[in-house]
Scaffold this active site. Structure first.
Site, PDB file in Angstrom:
ATOM      1  N   HIS A 190       0.867  -1.187   0.000  1.00  0.00           N
ATOM      2  CA  HIS A 190       0.000   0.000   0.000  1.00  0.00           C
ATOM      3  C   HIS A 190       0.899   1.231   0.000  1.00  0.00           C
ATOM      4  O   HIS A 190       1.231   1.768   1.050  1.00  0.00           O
ATOM      5  CB  HIS A 190      -0.860   0.040   1.263  1.00  0.00           C
ATOM      6  CG  HIS A 190      -1.927  -0.997   1.317  1.00  0.00           C
ATOM      7  ND1 HIS A 190      -2.859  -1.168   0.333  1.00  0.00           N
ATOM      8  CD2 HIS A 190      -2.227  -1.912   2.259  1.00  0.00           C
ATOM      9  CE1 HIS A 190      -3.692  -2.147   0.670  1.00  0.00           C
ATOM     10  NE2 HIS A 190      -3.330  -2.620   1.830  1.00  0.00           N
ATOM     11  N   ALA A 191       1.327   1.660  -1.155  1.00  0.00           N
ATOM     12  CA  ALA A 191       2.221   2.820  -1.205  1.00  0.00           C
ATOM     13  C   ALA A 191       1.728   3.778  -2.281  1.00  0.00           C
ATOM     14  O   ALA A 191       0.920   3.409  -3.128  1.00  0.00           O
ATOM     15  CB  ALA A 191       3.636   2.364  -1.535  1.00  0.00           C
TER      16      ALA A 191
END
Ligand SMILES: *[C@@H]1O[C@H](CO)[C@@H](O)[C@H](O)[C@H]1NC(C)=O
Ligand SMILES: *[C@@H]1O[C@H](CO)[C@@H](O)[C@H](O)[C@H]1NC(C)=O
Length: 402
Positions: A190-191
């Site tokens: 999750h970036a």
């Protein structure tokens, strides 16, 4: 040796090392033989240094016009599908095809024009997954395909308290860590979107998934209130305040109507709007303009990245199209995706929390307004996905009008 040890320590700091659930070979790998082998086998490894002098992010913000990044060359007024009655809704595969045909764009539609994969400078897929879009299912599929197509899958743990955006140094460290990973491989986290070139590192193959923005928000709401998820987050953060039962039982519709919880208020002043209910942020990146909620500038930046950077941004709402497009545009990693998916569909459908999707009219209006640009971005992404699909199946489309 000392350098390698130092870097691997940094990986541990980010909790990456322990979280490599799908890792099969110890990290870091510095084997000369492997590098030599890779050098021989990487037929896919294309360098495309175009050295374009593109304007910087800030200048971009000013320069972007609403119509500049529109998959079909439409202005935002047309993207919403209001013309649905007149002719086909363009936000469908059929509608997109008809539109391309009627405007003469179909003639020039070839996969190579919609293919960003050759821009990659490394056999490395960066899947900066977006919450509540079915990314866990995709990660499982990717992992399974790795066995077939010969690559590794790495993933990071979810960091409970992470900032909305990362500063230059944090991005730099992140990019350096990813560059240390073996090839060919896929990395899932999750970036936010990151420009590897800025950090003098080889550009990856970018992929992602989206989902209808309002359904995504509803799904996120119920996910956060699911007993399993509440338990998990308490274990991660023992100081978390556990609410009473009425809080967890409240329907999203009622919550929004009464604006009772910060999770149900969608304005720029609400600090929760930095959270994971929107995807413009993740596709836009770590620039300051990416932090704005429901912002045209954020959306434009995200559109630009989808158009020029991402190989594929798909959706489980169009499973077959997404899988076909992944197979066609990133064959090195996704060959056989459709077959593998349909051989074990259950295995690749995880982490779903059933919930009530019905909304009052006023609630729906409020959400459509609050997520106006998110919706436009979503439609842009769908149109682009359909175009990619039509491009690879053009002859079929022409033979049998759907
Ligand atoms: C990424 O960074 C490079 C080098 O600074 C720049 O030329 C390029 O335009 C950037 N790409 C995007 C999409 O911002
Ligand atoms: C998707 O593909 C599967 C397997 O080929 C097929 O059974 C199914 O009908 C397709 N679904 C749609 C909506 O086209």
């Amino acid at each position: 040796m000392s350098l390698g040890a130092d870097r691997s320590y940094k990986m541990k700091l980010r909790d990456v090392e322990n979280a490599f659930k799908y890792r099969r070979i110890p990290y870091p790998k510095r084997s000369v033989e492997l590098i030599a082998l890779l050098a021989i086998s990487c037929t896919f490894f294309l360098f495309m240094h175009t050295n374009k002098l593109n304007s910087r992010l800030k200048e971009m913000e000013v320069k972007l016009q609403p119509s500049e990044f529109s998959a079909l060359g439409l202005t935002s007024n047309h993207v919403s599908g209001h013309d649905a009655g007149k002719h086909d809704d363009i936000n469908t595969l059929h509608g997109t095809y008809q539109y391309l045909k009627s405007t003469g764009q179909l003639v020039d539609l070839v996969p190579v024009r919609l293919n960003n994969t050759p821009k990659a400078e490394r056999e490395f897929v960066f899947f900066n997954r977006i919450e509540k879009t079915g990314s866990q299912s995709m990660t499982r599929l990717i992992n399974q395909l790795g066995l077939l197509n010969g690559y590794e899958t790495f993933r990071n743990v979810i960091q409970p308290k992470r900032a909305m955006t990362e500063n230059f140094e944090e991005q730099r460290e992140f990019v350096h860590q990813l560059t240390e990973l073996s090839e060919p491989s896929v990395y899932v986290e999750h970036a936010n979107w990151v420009n590897f070139t800025v950090h003098d590192m080889p550009r990856p193959i970018y992929i992602n998934l989206v989902r209808h923005p309002i359904e995504k928000v509803i799904s996120a709401y119920y996910y956060l209130r699911h007993p399993k998820i509440v338990g998990q987050s308490v274990r991660r953060n023992p100081n978390k305040i556990v609410q009473d039962k009425t809080y967890y039982d409240m329907k999203f519709n009622d919550c929004v109507k009464q604006r009772i919880s910060p999770h149900c208020v969608f304005d720029a002043h609400n600090r929760f709007n930095g959270d994971w209910r929107r995807f413009a942020l993740k596709l836009c990146g770590n620039a300051q303009i990416c932090e704005q909620l429901n912002s045209e500038a954020t959306m434009q930046m995200a559109k630009m990245h989808v158009e020029r950077e991402y190989s594929v941004v798909g959706t489980w709402e169009e499973t077959n199209i997404t899988l076909a497009v992944l197979e066609a545009y990133i064959p090195r990693f996704f060959a056989g995706a459709t077959k593998v998916y349909y051989s074990q569909t259950k295995k690749f459908t995880v982490n779903t929390t059933p919930h009530d999707n019905s909304l009052d009219e006023e609630v729906e209006r409020y959400l459509k307004d609050s997520f106006k640009f998110e919706l436009e971005l979503y439609q842009f992404i769908m149109q682009r996905l359909y175009m990619q699909y039509i491009a690879i199946n053009k002859n079929q489309f022409m033979d049998t009008p759907i």
